[in-house]
Design a protein around this motif. Structure first.
Motif, PDB file in Angstrom:
ATOM      1  N   MET A  65      -6.582   4.025 -15.170  1.00 30.42           N
ATOM      2  CA  MET A  65      -6.627   3.205 -13.947  1.00 30.42           C
ATOM      3  C   MET A  65      -6.326   4.064 -12.721  1.00 30.42           C
ATOM      4  N   PHE A 119     -11.944   4.676  -6.077  1.00 30.73           N
ATOM      5  CA  PHE A 119     -12.013   3.492  -5.204  1.00 30.73           C
ATOM      6  C   PHE A 119     -11.628   3.927  -3.789  1.00 30.73           C
ATOM      7  N   LEU A 136     -13.185  -4.398 -10.308  1.00 31.69           N
ATOM      8  CA  LEU A 136     -12.814  -5.655 -10.978  1.00 31.69           C
ATOM      9  C   LEU A 136     -13.106  -5.575 -12.473  1.00 31.69           C
ATOM     10  N   ASP A 148      -2.511  -7.547  -9.546  1.00 36.95           N
ATOM     11  CA  ASP A 148      -1.458  -7.976 -10.477  1.00 36.95           C
ATOM     12  C   ASP A 148      -1.263  -7.069 -11.686  1.00 36.95           C
ATOM     13  N   THR A 152      -0.828  -2.297   2.302  1.00 37.35           N
ATOM     14  CA  THR A 152       0.075  -2.035   3.436  1.00 37.35           C
ATOM     15  C   THR A 152       0.196  -3.288   4.318  1.00 37.35           C
ATOM     16  N   VAL A 206      11.872  -4.148  -5.553  1.00 37.66           N
ATOM     17  CA  VAL A 206      10.499  -4.173  -5.040  1.00 37.66           C
ATOM     18  C   VAL A 206       9.728  -2.961  -5.561  1.00 37.66           C
ATOM     19  N   GLY A 207       8.406  -3.140  -5.653  1.00 35.62           N
ATOM     20  CA  GLY A 207       7.565  -2.039  -6.116  1.00 35.62           C
ATOM     21  C   GLY A 207       6.130  -2.247  -5.714  1.00 35.62           C
ATOM     22  N   ALA A 258       2.300   0.503  -5.152  1.00 35.38           N
ATOM     23  CA  ALA A 258       1.878   1.851  -4.759  1.00 35.38           C
ATOM     24  C   ALA A 258       2.202   2.265  -3.312  1.00 35.38           C
ATOM     25  N   CYS A 311      11.371   0.468  -6.995  1.00 38.02           N
ATOM     26  CA  CYS A 311      11.046   0.938  -8.349  1.00 38.02           C
ATOM     27  C   CYS A 311       9.663   1.555  -8.316  1.00 38.02           C
TER      28      CYS A 311
HETATM   29 CO1  B1M Z   1      -7.397  -2.952  -4.462  1.00 37.95          CO
HETATM   30  N1  B1M Z   1      -6.632  -1.693  -3.181  1.00 37.95           N
HETATM   31  N2  B1M Z   1      -8.129  -4.019  -2.998  1.00 37.95           N
HETATM   32  N3  B1M Z   1      -8.222  -4.008  -5.842  1.00 37.95           N
HETATM   33  N4  B1M Z   1      -6.853  -1.625  -5.664  1.00 37.95           N
HETATM   34  C1  B1M Z   1      -5.788  -0.652  -3.709  1.00 37.95           C
HETATM   35  C2  B1M Z   1      -4.333  -1.095  -3.719  1.00 37.95           C
HETATM   36  C3  B1M Z   1      -6.060   0.532  -2.682  1.00 37.95           C
HETATM   37  C4  B1M Z   1      -4.897   1.526  -2.567  1.00 37.95           C
HETATM   38  C5  B1M Z   1      -7.383   1.223  -3.082  1.00 37.95           C
HETATM   39  C6  B1M Z   1      -7.702   2.379  -2.199  1.00 37.95           C
HETATM   40  O1  B1M Z   1      -8.242   2.212  -1.139  1.00 37.95           O
HETATM   41  N5  B1M Z   1      -7.367   3.562  -2.648  1.00 37.95           N
HETATM   42  C7  B1M Z   1      -6.348  -0.258  -1.358  1.00 37.95           C
HETATM   43  C8  B1M Z   1      -5.131  -0.554  -0.476  1.00 37.95           C
HETATM   44  C9  B1M Z   1      -5.107   0.298   0.770  1.00 37.95           C
HETATM   45  C10 B1M Z   1      -3.944  -0.022   1.638  1.00 37.95           C
HETATM   46  O2  B1M Z   1      -3.416  -1.086   1.702  1.00 37.95           O
HETATM   47  N6  B1M Z   1      -3.535   0.983   2.350  1.00 37.95           N
HETATM   48  C11 B1M Z   1      -6.982  -1.531  -1.910  1.00 37.95           C
HETATM   49  C12 B1M Z   1      -7.768  -2.416  -1.151  1.00 37.95           C
HETATM   50  C13 B1M Z   1      -8.094  -1.981   0.264  1.00 37.95           C
HETATM   51  C14 B1M Z   1      -8.255  -3.632  -1.665  1.00 37.95           C
HETATM   52  C15 B1M Z   1      -9.080  -4.690  -0.943  1.00 37.95           C
HETATM   53  C16 B1M Z   1      -8.647  -5.008   0.508  1.00 37.95           C
HETATM   54  C17 B1M Z   1     -10.547  -4.229  -1.008  1.00 37.95           C
HETATM   55  C18 B1M Z   1     -11.544  -5.085  -0.272  1.00 37.95           C
HETATM   56  O3  B1M Z   1     -11.628  -6.254  -0.511  1.00 37.95           O
HETATM   57  N7  B1M Z   1     -12.252  -4.432   0.585  1.00 37.95           N
HETATM   58  C19 B1M Z   1      -8.912  -5.923  -1.854  1.00 37.95           C
HETATM   59  C20 B1M Z   1      -7.653  -6.727  -1.471  1.00 37.95           C
HETATM   60  C21 B1M Z   1      -7.572  -8.061  -2.144  1.00 37.95           C
HETATM   61  C22 B1M Z   1      -6.233  -8.722  -1.890  1.00 37.95           C
HETATM   62  O4  B1M Z   1      -5.263  -8.417  -2.554  1.00 37.95           O
HETATM   63  N8  B1M Z   1      -6.170  -9.610  -0.915  1.00 37.95           N
HETATM   64  C23 B1M Z   1      -8.702  -5.249  -3.172  1.00 37.95           C
HETATM   65  C24 B1M Z   1      -9.087  -5.799  -4.398  1.00 37.95           C
HETATM   66  C25 B1M Z   1      -8.916  -5.169  -5.613  1.00 37.95           C
HETATM   67  C26 B1M Z   1      -9.500  -5.702  -6.932  1.00 37.95           C
HETATM   68  C27 B1M Z   1      -9.531  -7.228  -7.027  1.00 37.95           C
HETATM   69  C28 B1M Z   1     -10.914  -5.161  -7.079  1.00 37.95           C
HETATM   70  C29 B1M Z   1      -8.585  -4.965  -7.985  1.00 37.95           C
HETATM   71  C30 B1M Z   1      -7.339  -5.785  -8.369  1.00 37.95           C
HETATM   72  C31 B1M Z   1      -7.459  -6.407  -9.740  1.00 37.95           C
HETATM   73  C32 B1M Z   1      -6.118  -6.926 -10.225  1.00 37.95           C
HETATM   74  O5  B1M Z   1      -5.061  -6.429  -9.932  1.00 37.95           O
HETATM   75  N9  B1M Z   1      -6.220  -7.974 -11.008  1.00 37.95           N
HETATM   76  C33 B1M Z   1      -8.106  -3.774  -7.184  1.00 37.95           C
HETATM   77  C34 B1M Z   1      -7.541  -2.611  -7.776  1.00 37.95           C
HETATM   78  C35 B1M Z   1      -7.584  -2.548  -9.284  1.00 37.95           C
HETATM   79  C36 B1M Z   1      -6.986  -1.567  -6.999  1.00 37.95           C
HETATM   80  C37 B1M Z   1      -6.495  -0.181  -7.470  1.00 37.95           C
HETATM   81  C38 B1M Z   1      -7.756   0.638  -7.732  1.00 37.95           C
HETATM   82  C39 B1M Z   1      -5.635  -0.107  -8.695  1.00 37.95           C
HETATM   83  C40 B1M Z   1      -4.343  -0.926  -8.643  1.00 37.95           C
HETATM   84  C41 B1M Z   1      -3.755  -0.917 -10.021  1.00 37.95           C
HETATM   85  O6  B1M Z   1      -3.923  -1.850 -10.774  1.00 37.95           O
HETATM   86  N10 B1M Z   1      -3.115   0.206 -10.389  1.00 37.95           N
HETATM   87  C42 B1M Z   1      -5.674   0.296  -6.203  1.00 37.95           C
HETATM   88  C43 B1M Z   1      -5.662   1.805  -6.041  1.00 37.95           C
HETATM   89  C44 B1M Z   1      -4.290   2.400  -6.308  1.00 37.95           C
HETATM   90  O7  B1M Z   1      -3.282   1.728  -6.358  1.00 37.95           O
HETATM   91  N11 B1M Z   1      -4.266   3.685  -6.396  1.00 37.95           N
HETATM   92  C45 B1M Z   1      -6.207  -0.583  -5.138  1.00 37.95           C
HETATM   93  C46 B1M Z   1      -2.563   0.423 -11.724  1.00 37.95           C
HETATM   94  C47 B1M Z   1      -1.132  -0.130 -11.771  1.00 37.95           C
HETATM   95  C48 B1M Z   1      -0.556   0.151 -13.148  1.00 37.95           C
HETATM   96  O8  B1M Z   1      -0.361   0.565 -10.804  1.00 37.95           O
HETATM   97  O9  B1M Z   1      -0.247  -1.450  -9.280  1.00 37.95           O
HETATM   98  O10 B1M Z   1       0.677   0.795  -8.532  1.00 37.95           O
HETATM   99  P1  B1M Z   1       0.436  -0.182  -9.601  1.00 37.95           P
HETATM  100  O11 B1M Z   1       1.807  -0.582 -10.291  1.00 37.95           O
HETATM  101  C49 B1M Z   1       2.779   0.366 -10.701  1.00 37.95           C
HETATM  102  C50 B1M Z   1       3.807   0.720  -9.605  1.00 37.95           C
HETATM  103  O12 B1M Z   1       3.322   0.592  -8.309  1.00 37.95           O
HETATM  104  C51 B1M Z   1       5.000  -0.163  -9.905  1.00 37.95           C
HETATM  105  O13 B1M Z   1       4.964  -0.231 -11.327  1.00 37.95           O
HETATM  106  C52 B1M Z   1       3.600  -0.359 -11.754  1.00 37.95           C
HETATM  107  C53 B1M Z   1       3.465   0.171 -13.149  1.00 37.95           C
HETATM  108  O14 B1M Z   1       3.969   1.471 -13.304  1.00 37.95           O
HETATM  109  N12 B1M Z   1       5.043  -1.538  -9.413  1.00 37.95           N
HETATM  110  C54 B1M Z   1       6.222  -2.234  -9.409  1.00 37.95           C
HETATM  111  C55 B1M Z   1       4.074  -2.366  -8.987  1.00 37.95           C
HETATM  112  N13 B1M Z   1       4.574  -3.550  -8.696  1.00 37.95           N
HETATM  113  C56 B1M Z   1       5.891  -3.523  -8.950  1.00 37.95           C
HETATM  114  C57 B1M Z   1       6.867  -4.511  -8.829  1.00 37.95           C
HETATM  115  C58 B1M Z   1       8.169  -4.184  -9.166  1.00 37.95           C
HETATM  116  C59 B1M Z   1       8.495  -2.892  -9.617  1.00 37.95           C
HETATM  117  C60 B1M Z   1       7.530  -1.901  -9.744  1.00 37.95           C
HETATM  118  O15 B1M Z   1       9.078  -5.172  -9.048  1.00 37.95           O
HETATM  119  C61 B1M Z   1      10.354  -4.953  -9.409  1.00 37.95           C
END
Ligand code: B1M
Length: 237
Positions: free
Chosen positions: A58, A65, A76, A115, A163, A189-190, A192, A208
């Motif tokens: 991922m 992405f 998706l 999520d 953000t 809180v957590g 990326a 975290c």
């Molecule tokens: Co989105 N997305 N996305 N996306 N997406 C990101 C976050 C983004 C960084 C991609 C990019 O441009 N590189 C970018 C955000 C940019 C920013 O804000 N600066 C982005 C964007 C822009 C968007 C949309 C706006 C795109 C659009 O529509 N044009 C849109 C927003 C929708 C919305 O939310 N309103 C969107 C949509 C989507 C999909 C639906 C296609 C899909 C989500 C599917 C889903 O989740 N069911 C998606 C995905 C998959 C991603 C990326 C590619 C992967 C996220 C992920 O699942 N990572 C993401 C790119 C990235 O993050 N590098 C991106 C894997 C996961 C295991 O890691 O979520 O970081 P993560 O969780 C980690 C830690 O962060 C931590 O622990 C986890 C496990 O180790 N953690 C916590 C997370 N939550 C925690 C809570 C805690 C503790 C730790 O509580 C105690």
């Protein structure tokens, strides 16, 4: 050889993991399910499958992405394939037989539908013996408050991947203060885009960086709570 001709069961562990990264990239759910089952059958722990085969895959999707190589529909599909793999691993991770050590309400904040990371955190916490009440995505302050009222958790976890949505964590924490219950809960809180500094600025107890740190931090808070009869900040994880 086309991907369809590849027999996953015949690949070495390294080749299978590389193939799973490709399959996750291509959103191939059935292949991910098969790959997860093969690795488990070879004695890999659920945690190792999760981190090495799925989370790393991922991460690669996330990079492309970001760079405009992959777009929302493709991501998706990747997310759905990832979730299918996580679905198999979830009960296995929770199966540790660990005694229940605490309760946590967790949700992705309002405006945000990411999520996968939050689900992973929930799965790992369940495996560590926490009861996890998952509020899902796009969680409003009202839903957080209602769940806290109903379930009386020791810990509140919030996730944000955008953000634009991370400031909503402050809204929730302010609401806890307004209700006079902020000090009854540990707020973790957590996500990326967050970091330690941001977590402190919104008044959370800890940031975290990943699911493993979330587990360590939650355990550490619970340990201090039982030792001291109250809440106190843990050593940094
Ligand atoms: Co989105 N997305 N996305 N996306 N997406 C990101 C976050 C983004 C960084 C991609 C990019 O441009 N590189 C970018 C955000 C940019 C920013 O804000 N600066 C982005 C964007 C822009 C968007 C949309 C706006 C795109 C659009 O529509 N044009 C849109 C927003 C929708 C919305 O939310 N309103 C969107 C949509 C989507 C999909 C639906 C296609 C899909 C989500 C599917 C889903 O989740 N069911 C998606 C995905 C998959 C991603 C990326 C590619 C992967 C996220 C992920 O699942 N990572 C993401 C790119 C990235 O993050 N590098 C991106 C894997 C996961 C295991 O890691 O979520 O970081 P993560 O969780 C980690 C830690 O962060 C931590 O622990 C986890 C496990 O180790 N953690 C916590 C997370 N939550 C925690 C809570 C805690 C503790 C730790 O509580 C105690």
């Amino acid at each position: 050889m086309s991907d369809a001709d590849i027999n996953l069961a015949e690949l070495s562990d390294d080749d299978l993991v590389a193939q799973m990264h490709d399959d996750l990239y291509d959103g191939l759910k059935e292949e991910i399910i098969e790959g997860v089952n093969i690795l488990l059958g070879r004695g890999w722990t659920p945690y190792k499958v999760l981190t090495i085969a799925l989370v790393e895959g991922m991460r690669i999707v996330g990079e492309d992405f970001r760079d405009g190589i992959l777009f929302v529909p493709e991501v998706l599909l990747s997310a759905n394939a990832m979730k299918a793999g996580m679905f198999i691993l979830r009960p296995l991770l929770a199966e540790t037989g660990a005694p229940k050590i605490g309760k946590m309400v967790v949700g992705t904040v309002k405006g945000d539908i990411h999520d996968i990371g939050k689900n992973l955190v929930g799965m790992m916490l369940e495996g560590a013996g926490f009861e996890v009440i998952d509020l899902g995505v796009n969680t409003s302050v009202e839903r957080f408050l209602a769940a806290i009222d109903e379930h009386k958790p020791e810990i509140l976890g919030m996730s944000a991947l955008l953000t634009t949505t991370m400031p909503y964590m402050k809204v929730v924490i302010q609401a806890l203060k307004d209700k006079g219950i902020r000090d009854d809960l540990v707020v973790l809180v957590g996500g990326a885009p967050l970091n330690e500094e941001f977590a402190m600025s919104v008044g959370a107890d800890a940031y975290c960086r990943d699911a493993a740190v979330a587990v360590e931090t939650a355990q550490s808070f619970m340990k201090r709570r039982s030792n001291q009869g109250g809440l106190a900040a843990p050593e940094p994880a």
